[in-house]
Motif scaffolding. Structure first.
Motif, mmCIF file in Angstrom:
data_model
loop_
_atom_site.group_PDB
_atom_site.id
_atom_site.type_symbol
_atom_site.label_atom_id
_atom_site.label_comp_id
_atom_site.label_asym_id
_atom_site.label_seq_id
_atom_site.Cartn_x
_atom_site.Cartn_y
_atom_site.Cartn_z
ATOM 1 N N THR A 232 55.942 38.105 30.486
ATOM 2 C CA THR A 232 56.838 39.283 30.309
ATOM 3 C C THR A 232 57.891 39.864 30.371
ATOM 4 O O THR A 232 58.750 38.723 30.796
ATOM 5 C CB THR A 232 55.683 40.223 31.581
ATOM 6 N N TYR A 233 58.452 40.467 29.633
ATOM 7 C CA TYR A 233 59.677 40.921 30.211
ATOM 8 C C TYR A 233 59.634 42.358 30.492
ATOM 9 O O TYR A 233 58.937 43.438 29.109
ATOM 10 C CB TYR A 233 60.402 40.629 28.772
ATOM 11 N N THR A 234 60.486 43.053 30.918
ATOM 12 C CA THR A 234 60.284 44.820 31.898
ATOM 13 C C THR A 234 61.176 45.418 31.183
ATOM 14 O O THR A 234 61.826 44.883 31.554
ATOM 15 C CB THR A 234 60.306 44.550 32.892
ATOM 16 N N LEU A 235 60.636 46.195 30.522
ATOM 17 C CA LEU A 235 62.372 46.902 29.577
ATOM 18 C C LEU A 235 62.489 48.628 30.618
ATOM 19 O O LEU A 235 63.089 49.115 30.752
ATOM 20 C CB LEU A 235 61.629 47.624 28.386
ATOM 21 N N GLU A 236 61.628 48.469 31.180
ATOM 22 C CA GLU A 236 61.359 49.918 32.158
ATOM 23 C C GLU A 236 60.201 49.761 32.794
ATOM 24 O O GLU A 236 59.480 49.304 32.851
ATOM 25 C CB GLU A 236 61.375 51.432 31.308
ATOM 26 N N GLY A 237 60.556 50.690 33.952
ATOM 27 C CA GLY A 237 59.576 51.366 35.391
ATOM 28 C C GLY A 237 59.678 49.374 36.492
ATOM 29 O O GLY A 237 60.517 48.772 35.496
ATOM 30 N N GLU A 238 58.064 49.189 36.533
ATOM 31 C CA GLU A 238 57.902 48.334 37.617
ATOM 32 C C GLU A 238 56.244 48.259 37.209
ATOM 33 O O GLU A 238 55.408 48.514 37.293
ATOM 34 C CB GLU A 238 58.621 48.641 39.345
ATOM 35 N N GLY A 239 56.539 46.509 37.096
ATOM 36 C CA GLY A 239 55.332 45.948 37.067
ATOM 37 C C GLY A 239 55.107 45.136 38.856
ATOM 38 O O GLY A 239 55.436 44.821 39.759
ATOM 39 N N ARG A 240 53.515 44.864 39.454
ATOM 40 C CA ARG A 240 53.250 44.043 40.529
ATOM 41 C C ARG A 240 52.694 42.532 40.131
ATOM 42 O O ARG A 240 50.955 42.966 38.822
ATOM 43 C CB ARG A 240 52.582 44.919 40.895
ATOM 44 N N PHE A 241 52.454 41.555 40.128
ATOM 45 C CA PHE A 241 52.309 40.595 40.129
ATOM 46 C C PHE A 241 50.639 39.982 41.912
ATOM 47 O O PHE A 241 51.937 39.955 42.795
ATOM 48 C CB PHE A 241 52.706 39.531 39.540
ATOM 49 N N ILE A 242 49.679 39.170 41.495
ATOM 50 C CA ILE A 242 49.604 39.422 42.486
ATOM 51 C C ILE A 242 48.890 37.643 42.521
ATOM 52 O O ILE A 242 47.989 37.557 40.973
ATOM 53 C CB ILE A 242 48.479 40.280 43.496
ATOM 54 N N THR A 243 49.640 36.379 43.276
ATOM 55 C CA THR A 243 48.982 35.116 43.169
ATOM 56 C C THR A 243 48.867 34.499 44.438
ATOM 57 O O THR A 243 48.743 35.389 45.885
ATOM 58 C CB THR A 243 50.109 34.816 42.709
ATOM 59 N N PRO A 244 48.316 33.752 44.827
ATOM 60 C CA PRO A 244 47.327 33.099 45.786
ATOM 61 C C PRO A 244 49.091 33.003 46.955
ATOM 62 O O PRO A 244 49.854 32.578 46.434
ATOM 63 C CB PRO A 244 46.756 31.583 45.558
ATOM 64 N N GLY A 245 47.811 34.290 47.907
ATOM 65 C CA GLY A 245 49.413 34.154 49.327
ATOM 66 C C GLY A 245 50.226 34.643 49.098
ATOM 67 O O GLY A 245 51.444 34.930 50.108
ATOM 68 N N ARG A 246 50.897 35.445 47.272
ATOM 69 C CA ARG A 246 52.395 36.266 47.729
ATOM 70 C C ARG A 246 51.645 37.776 46.579
ATOM 71 O O ARG A 246 51.012 37.824 46.209
ATOM 72 C CB ARG A 246 53.105 35.794 46.124
ATOM 73 N N GLU A 247 52.666 38.178 47.096
ATOM 74 C CA GLU A 247 52.708 39.446 45.918
ATOM 75 C C GLU A 247 54.346 39.961 45.165
ATOM 76 O O GLU A 247 54.840 40.275 45.954
ATOM 77 C CB GLU A 247 51.841 40.822 46.764
ATOM 78 N N ASP A 248 54.583 39.962 44.022
ATOM 79 C CA ASP A 248 55.398 40.237 43.819
ATOM 80 C C ASP A 248 55.392 41.819 42.789
ATOM 81 O O ASP A 248 55.192 42.017 42.179
ATOM 82 C CB ASP A 248 56.093 38.628 42.889
ATOM 83 N N TYR A 249 56.627 41.979 42.390
ATOM 84 C CA TYR A 249 56.999 43.057 41.768
ATOM 85 C C TYR A 249 58.320 42.338 40.574
ATOM 86 O O TYR A 249 58.866 41.660 40.803
ATOM 87 C CB TYR A 249 57.676 43.820 42.766
ATOM 88 N N CYS A 250 58.378 42.867 39.578
ATOM 89 C CA CYS A 250 58.913 43.043 38.692
ATOM 90 C C CYS A 250 60.161 44.626 37.721
ATOM 91 O O CYS A 250 58.635 44.911 38.048
ATOM 92 C CB CYS A 250 58.920 41.951 37.548
ATOM 93 N N SER A 251 60.788 44.254 38.235
ATOM 94 C CA SER A 251 61.667 45.985 37.379
ATOM 95 C C SER A 251 62.617 45.588 35.805
ATOM 96 O O SER A 251 62.629 44.494 35.501
ATOM 97 C CB SER A 251 62.780 45.929 38.364
#
Length: 273
Positions: A45-64
């Motif tokens: 994925t490639y974020t153009l605007e705003g923020e997304g959230r990814f949850i994988t085993p043991g982690r929570e990450d955000y992309c902007s």
């Protein structure tokens, strides 16, 4: 059909044996996709605007804005729009046959920040081509999609292998794409948001040579290739690469290759006969 059900075959056609699906979403914070068993393919994925959230085993990450994410195949995950935000992003699913993923860090979710305009435009345009080709399905569409995804992955791998200041990266891009132009340090500095003195200092500190010397190196390398592989004479080549004065070109060329441009071309011609 729910537009978020893009993992179902009917959304973009049958997904089998390396086929690529891609799209562009602009979502509110109600958007959420859950895959507790992961998928057999990769997601980029490639974020153009705003923020997304990814949850994988043991982690929570955000992309902007400007973040490229690569989700490894087989990784249990869920992702969606961050609470209270929107998420405008382009995406693609692709198979493990695109081996350039091996050039990037081996982790379930990899996030890379794209922090300069030229890299952003190059990645975004590559995604646009993937999306249009995957939908049009013209001849060789799959190969065209794969080539564009490889370009994105290789560009990120290049940036990861030797990270440099985004403003210096942008300066190098401006020099290489307008090599024959007449450059002024103050104009370059204005384009990358630095003072002329700061740009000059940071460039030499990062690259090891001054902006002028770096540009000369680009021009001379290109001139050598043209002398070796085209029928253009040395005077024509000098103008092609941006030298208005032939004597200056010849001096710079001799400095790098130890011979004059004409001697270099003559020697290479005899070698290839």
């Amino acid at each position: 059909m729910d537009k978020h059900s893009y993992n179902k075959p009917a959304a973009y056609g049958e997904y089998v044996n390396g086929m690529i699906i891609a799209g562009h979403y602009h979502e509110t914070d109600t958007y959420l996709t859950k895959r507790p068993n992961g998928r057999s393919d990769w997601l980029i994925t490639y974020t153009l605007e705003g923020e997304g959230r990814f949850i994988t085993p043991g982690r929570e990450d955000y992309c902007s804005k400007g973040d490229l994410t690569l989700l490894r195949h087989g990784t249990p995950h869920q992702y969606g729009t961050r609470s209270g935000r929107i998420w405008n992003f382009v995406w693609a699913h692709f198979s493990s046959r695109i081996v350039e993923t091996n050039l990037l860090p081996d982790m379930p979710l990899f996030i890379h920040a794209v922090d300069n305009d030229s890299a952003h435009q190059r990645i975004y345009q590559a995604f646009r081509r993937v999306i249009s080709d995957s939908i049009e399905r013209s001849a060789y569409w799959s190969e065209l999609c794969e080539n564009n995804l490889r370009e994105i992955l290789l560009l990120i791998a290049q940036r990861e292998s030797k990270p440099i200041d985004a403003r210096i990266e942008e300066t190098q891009h401006l020099l290489s794409t307008n090599m024959a132009a007449v450059f002024r340090i103050d104009e370059l500095a204005r384009k990358v948001g630095l003072s002329p003195s700061r740009l000059s200092h940071l460039y030499k500190e990062t690259i090891g040579v001054s902006i002028v010397e770096s540009l000369n190196q680009m021009r001379i390398r290109q001139a050598a290739l043209m002398l070796e592989h085209t029928n253009r004479n040395a005077s024509e080549v000098a103008l092609d690469v941006g030298f208005q004065n032939y004597n200056h070109f010849a001096n710079q060329f001799r400095k790098h290759y130890g011979v004059s441009p004409r001697a270099y071309q003559s020697g290479r011609t005899r070698k290839n006969d």
